[in-house]
Design a protein around this motif. Sequence first.
Motif, mmCIF file in Angstrom:
data_model
loop_
_atom_site.group_PDB
_atom_site.id
_atom_site.type_symbol
_atom_site.label_atom_id
_atom_site.label_comp_id
_atom_site.label_asym_id
_atom_site.label_seq_id
_atom_site.Cartn_x
_atom_site.Cartn_y
_atom_site.Cartn_z
ATOM 1 N N THR B 226 0.845 -1.196 0.000
ATOM 2 C CA THR B 226 0.000 0.000 0.000
ATOM 3 C C THR B 226 0.880 1.246 0.000
ATOM 4 O O THR B 226 2.055 1.193 0.332
ATOM 5 N N ARG B 227 0.275 2.336 -0.392
ATOM 6 C CA ARG B 227 0.971 3.621 -0.319
ATOM 7 C C ARG B 227 -0.074 4.702 -0.073
ATOM 8 O O ARG B 227 -1.253 4.526 -0.379
ATOM 9 N N ARG B 228 0.383 5.838 0.415
ATOM 10 C CA ARG B 228 -0.556 6.948 0.641
ATOM 11 C C ARG B 228 -0.485 7.870 -0.563
ATOM 12 O O ARG B 228 0.567 8.344 -0.956
ATOM 13 N N ALA B 229 -1.651 8.112 -1.145
ATOM 14 C CA ALA B 229 -1.717 8.986 -2.325
ATOM 15 C C ALA B 229 -1.592 10.448 -1.903
ATOM 16 O O ALA B 229 -1.606 10.762 -0.711
ATOM 17 N N ASP B 231 -3.639 12.783 -2.062
ATOM 18 C CA ASP B 231 -4.806 13.328 -1.351
ATOM 19 C C ASP B 231 -4.999 12.682 0.016
ATOM 20 O O ASP B 231 -6.004 12.900 0.685
ATOM 21 N N GLY B 232 -4.047 11.852 0.443
ATOM 22 C CA GLY B 232 -4.102 11.274 1.778
ATOM 23 C C GLY B 232 -4.748 9.917 1.878
ATOM 24 O O GLY B 232 -4.678 9.270 2.922
ATOM 25 N N THR B 233 -5.366 9.451 0.805
ATOM 26 C CA THR B 233 -6.028 8.139 0.883
ATOM 27 C C THR B 233 -4.983 7.034 0.725
ATOM 28 O O THR B 233 -3.968 7.203 0.064
ATOM 29 N N MET B 234 -5.270 5.917 1.347
ATOM 30 C CA MET B 234 -4.398 4.746 1.218
ATOM 31 C C MET B 234 -4.830 3.960 -0.009
ATOM 32 O O MET B 234 -6.014 3.667 -0.183
ATOM 33 N N CYS B 235 -3.853 3.603 -0.837
ATOM 34 C CA CYS B 235 -4.154 2.878 -2.064
ATOM 35 C C CYS B 235 -3.283 1.635 -2.139
ATOM 36 O O CYS B 235 -2.198 1.581 -1.555
ATOM 37 N N TYR B 236 -3.772 0.667 -2.863
ATOM 38 C CA TYR B 236 -2.961 -0.522 -3.099
ATOM 39 C C TYR B 236 -1.929 -0.205 -4.180
ATOM 40 O O TYR B 236 -2.216 0.503 -5.144
ATOM 41 N N ASP B 237 -0.753 -0.764 -3.965
ATOM 42 C CA ASP B 237 0.353 -0.438 -4.867
ATOM 43 C C ASP B 237 1.020 -1.700 -5.384
ATOM 44 O O ASP B 237 2.225 -1.750 -5.586
ATOM 45 N N GLY B 238 0.231 -2.742 -5.579
ATOM 46 C CA GLY B 238 0.788 -3.951 -6.158
ATOM 47 C C GLY B 238 0.853 -5.097 -5.169
ATOM 48 O O GLY B 238 0.617 -4.949 -3.967
ATOM 49 N N LEU B 239 1.153 -6.246 -5.714
ATOM 50 C CA LEU B 239 1.250 -7.443 -4.899
ATOM 51 C C LEU B 239 2.581 -7.461 -4.159
ATOM 52 O O LEU B 239 3.609 -7.088 -4.714
ATOM 53 N N ASP B 240 2.525 -7.891 -2.934
ATOM 54 C CA ASP B 240 3.765 -8.038 -2.167
ATOM 55 C C ASP B 240 4.246 -9.481 -2.269
ATOM 56 O O ASP B 240 5.314 -9.768 -2.782
ATOM 57 N N SER B 241 3.402 -10.389 -1.764
ATOM 58 C CA SER B 241 3.804 -11.796 -1.800
ATOM 59 C C SER B 241 2.579 -12.667 -1.590
ATOM 60 O O SER B 241 1.514 -12.195 -1.178
ATOM 61 N N TYR B 242 2.752 -13.914 -1.892
ATOM 62 C CA TYR B 242 1.706 -14.896 -1.598
ATOM 63 C C TYR B 242 1.820 -15.236 -0.124
ATOM 64 O O TYR B 242 2.895 -15.489 0.389
ATOM 65 N N SER B 243 0.681 -15.257 0.566
ATOM 66 C CA SER B 243 0.740 -15.421 2.024
ATOM 67 C C SER B 243 1.112 -16.836 2.423
ATOM 68 O O SER B 243 1.689 -17.055 3.489
ATOM 69 N N GLY B 244 0.784 -17.809 1.573
ATOM 70 C CA GLY B 244 1.157 -19.191 1.884
ATOM 71 C C GLY B 244 0.278 -19.859 2.923
ATOM 72 O O GLY B 244 0.545 -20.980 3.330
ATOM 73 N N LYS B 245 -0.765 -19.152 3.341
ATOM 74 C CA LYS B 245 -1.664 -19.752 4.351
ATOM 75 C C LYS B 245 -3.035 -19.941 3.721
ATOM 76 O O LYS B 245 -3.392 -19.237 2.770
ATOM 77 N N PRO B 246 -3.809 -20.893 4.253
ATOM 78 C CA PRO B 246 -5.172 -21.050 3.717
ATOM 79 C C PRO B 246 -5.937 -19.735 3.826
ATOM 80 O O PRO B 246 -5.999 -19.132 4.891
ATOM 81 N N MET B 316 -5.135 6.230 -10.875
ATOM 82 C CA MET B 316 -6.278 5.318 -10.989
ATOM 83 C C MET B 316 -5.938 4.025 -10.257
ATOM 84 O O MET B 316 -5.666 2.990 -10.859
ATOM 85 N N GLU B 317 -5.926 4.124 -8.959
ATOM 86 C CA GLU B 317 -5.587 2.961 -8.144
ATOM 87 C C GLU B 317 -6.755 2.613 -7.246
ATOM 88 O O GLU B 317 -7.597 3.451 -6.934
ATOM 89 N N PHE B 318 -6.750 1.387 -6.814
ATOM 90 C CA PHE B 318 -7.780 0.959 -5.876
ATOM 91 C C PHE B 318 -7.448 1.504 -4.490
ATOM 92 O O PHE B 318 -6.340 1.320 -3.986
ATOM 93 N N GLU B 319 -8.425 2.160 -3.892
ATOM 94 C CA GLU B 319 -8.252 2.629 -2.522
ATOM 95 C C GLU B 319 -8.537 1.475 -1.568
ATOM 96 O O GLU B 319 -9.423 0.642 -1.823
ATOM 97 N N VAL B 320 -7.800 1.468 -0.490
ATOM 98 C CA VAL B 320 -8.012 0.423 0.511
ATOM 99 C C VAL B 320 -9.380 0.598 1.141
ATOM 100 O O VAL B 320 -9.725 1.669 1.628
ATOM 101 N N ALA B 321 -10.168 -0.441 1.097
ATOM 102 C CA ALA B 321 -11.502 -0.423 1.709
ATOM 103 C C ALA B 321 -11.522 -1.428 2.855
ATOM 104 O O ALA B 321 -10.629 -2.272 2.968
ATOM 105 N N ASP B 322 -12.548 -1.304 3.675
ATOM 106 C CA ASP B 322 -12.668 -2.238 4.806
ATOM 107 C C ASP B 322 -12.750 -3.656 4.273
ATOM 108 O O ASP B 322 -13.536 -3.975 3.383
#
Lengths: 327, 449
Positions: B226-229, B231-246, B316-322
């Motif tokens: 994630t990163r802060r845009a 305008d202050g909103t938190m946005c997703y900024d790409g995949l980090d890693s596969y969590s490896g958990k169910p 044009m990024e997805f903002e972090v939602a609940d």
Amino acid sequence: MKRITPLIMLIVLGIMTSCIDKDYDLSQIETDDIAVGNNQSEFKMPLATIHFTSYNICSNTSGDQLSLKQLYDEADIWFPTNLPDGAEYIEIYRILDSEHFDSAYFDSIVHALENELQNDSDKRTLIASHIAAKYRNTFINALYDTGNSELNQYAALILDADQAEATAIISEIILSHASETEEAVQIVFRRFLQKLHLENIHTDIPKIEISSDIRDMLLDNLDDSSVENPINCLYLSGDADNGFPFIFQINPHVENTSIDFGQITVHQGANNIEEIRIMRDDMQRLLDGATFSMSLITMRYYPHRSFTDETEFCVKLRLRKTGALQL
Amino acid sequence: MKKIYLIVALMVLTFAGSVNAQNPTTYFMEGSTFRSQWNPAFAPQHGYVNIPILGGIELSTNGNVAVDNLLFSQNGKLSTIFSSAVPSTLALSELNNINHFGASNTLNIIGFGAYKSDHKTFWSVAVNLRTNIDTQLPYSFFDFMKTGKAQDISGMGFKADSYIEAVYTHSFPITDKIYLGVSGKLLIGAGRGRFYFDKFDAQMNADRWSANAVGVMELSGFDMETRRADDGTMCYDGLDSYSGKPAGYGFGVDVGVTYDVLPELQLSASINDIGCMFWSKKHTSRGVINKEIEFTGVQIDANGVATQPEFDLDEMEFEVADSKGVSEFLPTTINLGGEYNFLDRRIGLGVFYSIAFWEYKTRHDITASANFRPLKWLHASGSYSFIGNRAHALGLALNICPARGINFFLGTDFLLSKKTPQWIPVSQSNMNITFGMGVPIGRNSIRHE
């Protein structure tokens, strides 16, 4: 069964591999030319809109920067109310001291002015007052230069008089000594006309805030000047919306580039700026921020159409790209 | 849209390496260990132990676009539909109003089964890795990409999920003529992604350039950066890693029945994948986008002061939602079949109808099949599917199923069709290939004696 099984497998494998189409080898997919549009596409984009008012269009020849409004408020004093042959406009470029100076036309304007000075007391008083306020010394020197002793006396009176007295004296001698004061009036008139030469206008266009993606889309696949029948080109064009009662001749261009629209005649109202092709380097300079410059020559003035300090001359620039937008 | 996203979308549409676990040609293959995946009431001729991984590899695709709708061979180069060298008239000529593509894949990791002492009741256990992909791209999107003309692009969607299923299947006789089968499945979610755009418009004209996106993203099983845009909103900024958990758990049930109306005539019906998958809130990232950016050019006023909107596609990024848990029904399928056998079951003629309820479309398939069993251990089937197929969709399957040795199965419906060197059909939008190897064990079936 053991002998048949491998044979059957081989036959199946053979059938399947016989229908391979190497033209569709997925490991050879070309992805460098992904684009929006195609070779026949055309994209237009707004670039910049530059607003000029009377304060931007000005003269500096007298040492004071005078706005267009200030200049032509004074011009309305000087120019005859009724123009020669009932004309609605004055062709300014023909009466200025330049290569386009037309002595016959100038003389017709001066003649019309002189007629009004003799026959219109309001006009005479207006000009006399203006001379007394702005051009007293020039007028006095011109009177002395006539060598006429009577006019020399008037000159001395004007020198020490206040505004009202000077106005009255000047008005009087214009009427009573018409032929002798013609030259003096012309000298002052010519002095005023010098102010009508307009300065070039310079405006800084800042860096265009578009992302590098968009920038690359515009610039990446442009054909250079050596390409015959180019497909991927950039063209710059625009509109000039002239709110002033003038016809100007302008030469818009961008400093330090080869972007030059040439001489354009701009009438009152909307005017088209014909497009020119621009090359990659020039477009990059424009996007990075550049200076937009414009020379103005006043071709024609319509004295019976008014304008204010808020009247605008607006130049709108836009881009046209032919060919695809490379991603 | 960034080039990389376009290429990925294209690859998904082209490869759809996934497969639907179910090759219709296998439906009437009595010796096949895959039949129970169509209908849990089916059982193979012998018990078996699958060779791990090689025991069952199934790939299929289903949709209305094929490779030659998206890739074009021109002047020795293979270009994508988005290539500037591909004329728009050619590129758009065979696309549909909604271009969709679905695929599912089953990879058998462990599989074994056996008959009980009555030689009629059969049980089996399998652990499979399953992947489902469903995607749709409207015509307007391709039209915009090819012509650059402003479009009202809506209804772009992509969904994929992958889970491990542990399956226990029990097939048993109700009467001499009716067999019932039930499969119970425990599902462990490996990952899930869903992107859907209600709106994805772009306009480029002389006065204004604009981009407008309204959509939602859900990703389970992956850690996101994630990163802060600005305008202050938190946005997703790409995949980090596969969590490896169910990332979730679920259950599913298959129910099937076969009915021998006559000794020569068998009818069968099943409903598969009745169940749900629950993707946990803890492992699900959710994002929304509802943004419009525009560029109207630089405005420079009479004082020389410049103002301009910033036009940056990176905004044009997805903002972090609940985050919230997601529960979804499995893509249920209904299968109906009938087969009439001749010459002591050496030849059979069958018809098979399947309905698959996918994310974006319900898919139908009717398959006619001719089945040959010249020997007890050698079975071959030929089939032809009537709905949604393009060019040479002839299915062929071969099953070698001795009582001892190796049980080998291969089924495909693009045997004769033109294919890429990577064995992806060029002109066929629907494809199935099934391969499996196992070792027969235990008792034989006496269901048809």
